[in-house]
Enzyme design. Structure first.
Site, short mmCIF file in Angstrom:
data_model
loop_
_atom_site.label_atom_id
_atom_site.label_comp_id
_atom_site.label_asym_id
_atom_site.label_seq_id
_atom_site.Cartn_x
_atom_site.Cartn_y
_atom_site.Cartn_z
N ALA A 245 45.11 26.94 46.52
CA ALA A 245 46.02 26.64 45.42
C ALA A 245 47.44 26.80 45.93
O ALA A 245 47.68 27.52 46.91
CB ALA A 245 45.74 27.59 44.27
N GLY B 22 41.26 27.83 47.09
CA GLY B 22 40.89 26.66 46.29
C GLY B 22 40.42 25.50 47.16
O GLY B 22 39.65 24.66 46.70
N GLU C 2 36.90 26.18 47.77
CA GLU C 2 36.22 25.98 46.48
C GLU C 2 36.06 24.50 46.17
O GLU C 2 35.04 24.07 45.63
CB GLU C 2 37.00 26.70 45.37
CG GLU C 2 36.87 28.22 45.51
CD GLU C 2 37.83 29.01 44.64
OE1 GLU C 2 39.03 28.64 44.59
OE2 GLU C 2 37.41 29.99 44.01
N GLU D 23 42.15 34.96 49.02
CA GLU D 23 42.95 35.33 47.85
C GLU D 23 43.21 36.84 47.78
O GLU D 23 44.25 37.28 47.29
CB GLU D 23 42.26 34.89 46.55
CG GLU D 23 42.20 33.40 46.34
CD GLU D 23 40.95 32.74 46.90
OE1 GLU D 23 40.30 33.32 47.80
OE2 GLU D 23 40.63 31.62 46.45
N1 CO8 Z 1 50.32 27.31 48.95
C1 CO8 Z 1 51.58 26.87 49.17
N2 CO8 Z 1 52.06 26.56 50.38
C2 CO8 Z 1 51.23 26.73 51.43
C3 CO8 Z 1 49.92 27.19 51.28
C4 CO8 Z 1 49.45 27.47 49.97
N3 CO8 Z 1 48.20 27.87 49.71
N4 CO8 Z 1 49.33 27.26 52.50
C5 CO8 Z 1 50.26 26.85 53.38
N5 CO8 Z 1 51.41 26.52 52.75
C6 CO8 Z 1 52.67 26.03 53.34
C7 CO8 Z 1 53.41 27.16 54.04
O1 CO8 Z 1 54.15 27.91 53.11
C8 CO8 Z 1 54.26 26.38 55.01
O2 CO8 Z 1 55.35 25.86 54.30
P1 CO8 Z 1 56.86 25.94 54.96
O3 CO8 Z 1 56.74 25.12 56.22
O4 CO8 Z 1 57.72 25.32 53.91
O5 CO8 Z 1 57.09 27.38 55.21
C9 CO8 Z 1 53.37 25.19 55.39
O6 CO8 Z 1 52.37 25.10 54.37
C10 CO8 Z 1 52.65 25.40 56.71
O7 CO8 Z 1 51.98 26.65 56.66
P2 CO8 Z 1 52.15 27.79 57.78
O8 CO8 Z 1 53.49 27.69 58.42
O9 CO8 Z 1 51.77 29.09 57.15
O10 CO8 Z 1 51.04 27.30 58.82
P3 CO8 Z 1 50.23 28.18 59.85
O11 CO8 Z 1 49.47 27.22 60.69
O12 CO8 Z 1 51.07 29.20 60.49
O13 CO8 Z 1 49.18 29.01 58.92
C11 CO8 Z 1 47.51 29.25 57.17
C12 CO8 Z 1 48.16 28.33 58.22
C13 CO8 Z 1 46.74 30.39 57.84
C14 CO8 Z 1 46.54 28.37 56.39
C15 CO8 Z 1 48.60 29.84 56.24
O14 CO8 Z 1 49.43 28.77 55.78
C16 CO8 Z 1 48.05 30.55 55.03
O15 CO8 Z 1 47.59 31.67 55.12
N6 CO8 Z 1 48.09 29.88 53.83
C17 CO8 Z 1 47.70 30.47 52.59
C18 CO8 Z 1 46.18 30.54 52.47
C19 CO8 Z 1 45.78 31.19 51.17
O16 CO8 Z 1 46.09 32.34 50.89
N7 CO8 Z 1 45.05 30.43 50.31
C20 CO8 Z 1 44.60 30.91 49.03
C21 CO8 Z 1 45.58 30.54 47.96
S1 CO8 Z 1 45.17 31.22 46.39
C22 CO8 Z 1 43.97 30.22 45.83
O17 CO8 Z 1 43.57 29.27 46.46
C23 CO8 Z 1 43.41 30.54 44.47
C24 CO8 Z 1 42.28 29.59 44.13
C25 CO8 Z 1 41.92 29.63 42.67
C26 CO8 Z 1 42.57 28.56 41.85
C27 CO8 Z 1 42.38 27.13 42.35
C28 CO8 Z 1 43.31 26.17 41.59
C29 CO8 Z 1 43.79 24.98 42.44
#
Ligand code: CO8
Length: 258
Positions: A66, A109, A112, A132
């Protein structure tokens, strides 16, 4: 408004492809993207020229979850009013088979969404996770339920409580995905699998999907009863006559979905 998905209604005969397309954000699933996905899926579900739908991201990410930026400032009442899971409930009702083609991250998500699909084809690079817990919440779109049913309690608990990612190899071993292919072939393999399903009677395919899914929501007796009703119902279709006659006449069936 920018579109966050790309829809190709015919990548193969009777096979449609939806690509999630927010590459800079690793296909983070914001509300708009999910609504577009729901609308496209509903349209394809109603299109007689489509029998199977493949959903993919890009090589780096299927979807990294998400959209954390969109959620960060929300209150519980905002979440209640936005009711984002209505979109997920609508996707759950899509009758045609959905195949997730996953390369790179399928997290939160994103994992999921892949699990909401009926089969998962993964590239060697795929990484699945429910991280999460690391941002102070927990899975909310089925992660604690579908993951547990797919991989069992031990691994699901570890993934959900620690946020650890699993590799495509581990996902295959634990029953989360159907197959692993080299990264340059994952989309092609998903289309190939979709085409194999698309050759079958679309009515039988829809009822078979519905029946398999019923196994997760019912007792064995209820599930068997449901299966039997669908089995009987298919004898009202032209495709049943065509399929069985083609077998007897030693020829390929031509299914029409009637
Ligand atoms: N949301 C928003 N932006 C994101 C997300 C995300 N989930 N994941 C990555 N991005 C963005 C980063 O902020 C970054 O943006 P910017 O360049 O502007 O800073 C860009 O994407 C690239 O990401 P990274 O620089 O972090 O890339 P890396 O290769 O270093 O890392 C990762 C990749 C490991 C995937 C890292 O981005 C990460 O940990 N992302 C978050 C993963 C996460 O926590 N996911 C769970 C989110 S909560 C959720 O999904 C709840 C689900 C229930 C509801 C579902 C409804 C849709």
């Amino acid at each position: 408004m920018t579109g966050f998905i790309i829809v190709q209604p015919q990548v193969r005969p009777f096979v449609a492809h939806i690509q999630l397309n927010r590459p800079k954000e690793l296909n983070a699933l914001n509300l708009q993207l999910m609504q577009e996905l729901r609308d496209a899926l509903r349209e394809l579900d109603a299109d007689e020229q489509v029998r199977v739908i493949v959903i993919s991201g890009n090589e780096k990410a299927f979807a990294a979850g998400a959209d954390i930026r969109q959620m960060a400032g929300l209150t519980a009442m905002d979440m209640y009013n936005i009711d984002q899971f209505a979109t997920w409930d609508a996707i759950k009702k899509i009758k045609k088979p959905l195949i997730a083609a996953v390369s790179g991250f399928a997290l939160g998500g994103g994992c999921e969404l892949a699990m909401l699909c009926d089969m998962i084809v993964a590239a060697e690079t795929a990484k699945f996770g429910q991280p999460e817990i690391k941002i102070g919440v927990m899975p909310g779109a089925g992660g604690t339920q579908r993951l547990t049913r797919a991989v069992g309690k031990a691994l699901a608990m570890e993934m959900v409580l620690t946020g650890k990612f699993i590799s495509a190899e581990e996902a295959l071993k634990s029953g989360l995905i159907n197959r692993i292919v080299p990264v340059d072939l994952y989309l092609e393999e998903a289309f190939r699998l979709a085409a194999e399903v698309a050759k079958q009677s679309p009515l039988a395919v829809k009822m078979a999907k519905e029946s398999v899914l019923r196994a997760f929501d019912s007792t064995l007796d209820e599930g068997l009863h449901f299966e039997r009703k669908n089995f009987y119902l298919l004898f009202a279709s032209d495709d049943q006559k065509e399929g069985m006659n083609a077998f007897i006449e030693k020829r390929e069936p031509v299914f029409t979905g009637k």
